[in-house]
Write a protein that holds these residues in place. Structure first.
Motif, short mmCIF file in Angstrom:
data_model
loop_
_atom_site.label_atom_id
_atom_site.label_comp_id
_atom_site.label_asym_id
_atom_site.label_seq_id
_atom_site.Cartn_x
_atom_site.Cartn_y
_atom_site.Cartn_z
N ASP A 28 0.66 -0.96 0.60
CA ASP A 28 0.06 -0.64 0.53
C ASP A 28 0.88 0.97 0.06
O ASP A 28 0.78 2.07 0.06
N PHE A 29 2.33 1.11 0.38
CA PHE A 29 3.09 2.53 0.56
C PHE A 29 4.37 2.14 -0.69
O PHE A 29 4.94 3.25 -0.70
N CYS A 71 8.63 5.15 3.57
CA CYS A 71 7.50 5.32 3.31
C CYS A 71 6.84 6.53 3.37
O CYS A 71 5.59 7.04 1.80
N GLY A 76 2.08 6.97 8.37
CA GLY A 76 2.16 5.51 7.25
C GLY A 76 2.95 4.56 8.32
O GLY A 76 2.97 3.79 8.11
N ARG A 79 2.06 2.94 11.03
CA ARG A 79 0.62 2.08 10.53
C ARG A 79 1.63 0.77 10.47
O ARG A 79 1.31 -0.53 10.87
#
Length: 207
Positions: A28-29, A71, A76, A79
Motif C-alpha cells: 500500500d505504500f 513511506c 504511514g 501503521r
C-alpha cells in the motif's frame, strides 16, 4: 544412559510460526516486500533490542523513524510498525504437544532471541506456562549464538551443557550448542523434533 536430561528449544520458527504474508500492507505504500523486516532487523538496531540495550517500545520507535523517510509520512510508518508487531502468527500445535509430553520426563527451557515484549506475547497465546523456564536474550543481556546464553539456559534447567538437547532452526545456533557438548537438532518440521525426542516419548532411554 540417556544422552540428555533437559530440552532447550527455540521459539520463532519452531514453536511460533509467523504468516509469511503478514506484512502485505507494505504494498500500500509502494514498498518492496521485506522492507519493514529489513529495517527492523538491521544489525545495528536489532542487536540492541535483543540484548536489552533498548526496550521493545524504543525499538519500535526507531523502526518508525527509519520507515518514515521510506513511506513518506510518520502516520504511514506507524501503521507499518503496528502491522509488524501484530503480524499474524500461530503456535505450532504438534510441537507444543511434543514439548508438553516430554516435560513429564525432563525440564523444557525456551531459549529465544527476543525483545522485552516477549513475556506479554507468550501470555497472550497461552505459552507463558508451557515450559519450565524462559531464557529471553533481552533479559539476560546476550543473544544466540553467544555461548553464554546456552550456559544460562543449561543452568536454568539444572543440568550441565553436555546433558542438553538443543533445538533451533538456525544452523549457526545449533553449531554453537554442539561446540558446548549439547546434542543439537537443526529444526525444519515437527518430524525433526519427534525423532529427537522419540526415545523419551516412547518410554525408553535416549542413548
Amino acid at each position: 544412559m540417556r544422552r540428555f536430561d533437559a530440552v532447550l528449544c527455540d521459539l520463532d520458527g519452531v514453536l511460533r510460526i509467523y504468516d509469511p504474508d503478514g506484512l502485505a500492507l507494505e504494498r500500500d505504500f509502494g514498498l518492496e516486500a521485506g522492507t519493514v523486516t529489513s529495517v527492523a532487523f538491521a544489525p545495528d538496531l536489532v542487536h540492541r533490542a535483543l540484548t536489552g540495550d533498548i526496550t521493545d517500545e524504543e525499538w519500535q520507535a526507531a523502526i518508525g523513524d527509519r520507515l518514515t523517510a521510506l513511506c513518506g509520512s510518520a502516520e504511514g510508518a506507524a501503521r507499518l510498525v503496528r502491522a509488524f508487531v501484530e503480524a499474524p502468527h500461530r503456535v505450532d500445535a504438534p510441537v507444543l504437544d511434543l514439548l508438553t509430553r516430554v516435560r513429564e520426563r525432563v525440564p523444557v527451557v525456551l531459549v529465544t532471541n527476543a525483545t522485552t515484549r516477549l513475556e506479554r506475547d507468550l501470555a497472550r497465546v497461552g505459552l507463558l506456562d508451557a515450559v519450565d523456564a524462559i531464557v529471553n536474550s533481552s533479559a539476560v543481556g546476550v543473544a544466540k549464538p553467544d555461548r553464554r546464553i546456552y550456559e544460562i539456559a543449561a543452568d536454568r534447567a539444572g543440568v550441565s551443557t553436555d546433558r542438553c538437547l538443543f533445538i533451533d532452526d538456525h544452523a549457526d545456533n545449533v553449531r554453537v550448542s554442539e561446540e558446548l557438548g549439547m546434542t543439537g537438532v537443526l529444526y525444519r518440521d515437527p518430524r525433526d523434533l519427534r525423532e529427537a525426542l522419540a526415545p523419551l516419548l516412547n518410554g525408553g532411554a535416549a542413548s
